[in-house]
Write a protein that holds these residues in place. Structure first.
Motif, PDB file in Angstrom:
ATOM      1  N   LEU A   1       3.249  -0.631   2.018  1.00 51.82           N
ATOM      2  CA  LEU A   1       3.509  -1.581   0.940  1.00 51.82           C
ATOM      3  C   LEU A   1       2.246  -2.418   0.714  1.00 51.82           C
ATOM      4  N   SER A   2       1.186  -1.718   0.325  1.00 51.57           N
ATOM      5  CA  SER A   2      -0.119  -2.346   0.149  1.00 51.57           C
ATOM      6  C   SER A   2      -0.417  -2.579  -1.319  1.00 51.57           C
ATOM      7  N   LEU A   3      -0.834  -3.794  -1.668  1.00 48.10           N
ATOM      8  CA  LEU A   3      -1.247  -4.087  -3.033  1.00 48.10           C
ATOM      9  C   LEU A   3      -2.564  -3.399  -3.363  1.00 48.10           C
ATOM     10  N   ASP A   4      -3.429  -3.231  -2.362  1.00 49.35           N
ATOM     11  CA  ASP A   4      -4.691  -2.518  -2.594  1.00 49.35           C
ATOM     12  C   ASP A   4      -4.422  -1.063  -2.957  1.00 49.35           C
ATOM     13  N   ALA A   5      -3.380  -0.476  -2.369  1.00 51.58           N
ATOM     14  CA  ALA A   5      -3.025   0.903  -2.718  1.00 51.58           C
ATOM     15  C   ALA A   5      -2.607   0.989  -4.181  1.00 51.58           C
ATOM     16  N   VAL A   6      -1.907  -0.033  -4.667  1.00 52.89           N
ATOM     17  CA  VAL A   6      -1.522  -0.081  -6.076  1.00 52.89           C
ATOM     18  C   VAL A   6      -2.763  -0.168  -6.951  1.00 52.89           C
ATOM     19  N   ARG A   7      -3.679  -1.060  -6.591  1.00 54.80           N
ATOM     20  CA  ARG A   7      -4.903  -1.233  -7.381  1.00 54.80           C
ATOM     21  C   ARG A   7      -5.731   0.054  -7.397  1.00 54.80           C
ATOM     22  N   ASP A   8      -5.869   0.675  -6.245  1.00 56.23           N
ATOM     23  CA  ASP A   8      -6.666   1.899  -6.166  1.00 56.23           C
ATOM     24  C   ASP A   8      -6.067   3.003  -7.025  1.00 56.23           C
ATOM     25  N   HIS A   9      -4.752   3.112  -7.008  1.00 61.30           N
ATOM     26  CA  HIS A   9      -4.098   4.160  -7.803  1.00 61.30           C
ATOM     27  C   HIS A   9      -4.264   3.889  -9.295  1.00 61.30           C
TER      28      HIS A   9
END
Length: 230
Positions: free
Chosen positions: A136-144
């Motif tokens: 549940l990472s916000l950075d993962a959302v940004r990267d995607h």
């Protein structure tokens, strides 16, 4: 001072101490669109168009740690008029029970409160259908979002009936809170469309006071001018 305002005063103090919103303090603001799938006139008056969205963590846990996953989006109108409509959902079970999750795709997002529309009572829920690793990472959302959109299925149910497809929500890029239409926090107690209302009314009143105290507490905190809208 009303009972609702008195009951939610601790949220103002908590937001001031944290210098950020009390509910879902960390998130990613996005631009995208919603596409209606249900036949026109079937259920809630959602129409296709551009949206502003936000993916967030309810308690603000760091990194990819589990949390309550939040999904919000704002539509500028509905089938009945040009009234903004904010929808806030959070990871849940059985429609009304908050449920922490370990990843964005694992969440079943619910409004937690039903929506009243022209004599009917409706529920909304959402599910991410795009694979997304990283907990549940916000950075993962940004990267995607830097390379591909995130797509959600939006479903509606009338009363205790089963859920059916209502729309597809697509979030395709991260945006800053100073872009047009992003100057106000999401709040379905203030913006719920033309004829849609949150139910029951007493809980809506309490929720409105909670959001207001959270915003006022955040704005009163030290350094509140920085990132106040996120």
């Amino acid at each position: 001072m009303t009972l609702s305002e008195l009951t939610t005063l601790p949220l103002r103090a908590g937001a001031a101490l944290r210098n950020r919103r009390f509910f879902h303090p960390t998130g990613v603001l996005c631009a995208g669109s919603v596409t209606r799938l249900a036949p026109e006139g079937d259920g809630l008056p959602l129409v296709s168009g551009d949206v502003t969205g936000r993916l967030s963590k309810g308690a603000g846990t760091p990194g990819g740690l589990p949390d309550f996953a939040g999904l919000a989006w704002r539509m500028t109108c509905d089938a009945d008029g040009a009234h903004p409509w904010d929808v806030l959902t959070v990871s849940s079970s059985a429609r009304v029970v908050l449920h922490p999750v370990a990843s964005w795709p694992a969440a079943q997002y619910s409004t937690l409160m039903p929506l009243g529309y022209r004599g009917g009572v409706y529920w909304l829920r959402a599910q991410l259908r795009t694979p997304l690793a990283g907990g549940l990472s916000l950075d993962a959302v940004r990267d995607h979002l830097a390379s591909a959109p995130l797509e959600f299925t939006i479903e509606q149910a009338r009363g205790n009936g089963g859920f059916t497809n209502l729309a597809t929500l697509t979030l395709d890029r991260e945006i800053c809170d100073d872009e047009p239409g992003c100057d106000q926090p999401f709040d379905p107690t203030v913006r719920s469309g033309t004829d849609v209302e949150l139910l029951p009314q007493w809980l809506t009143t309490l929720r409105k006071a909670a959001y207001r105290n959270s915003r006022e507490g955040r704005d009163a905190g030290p350094g509140s001018a920085e990132g106040a809208k996120l």
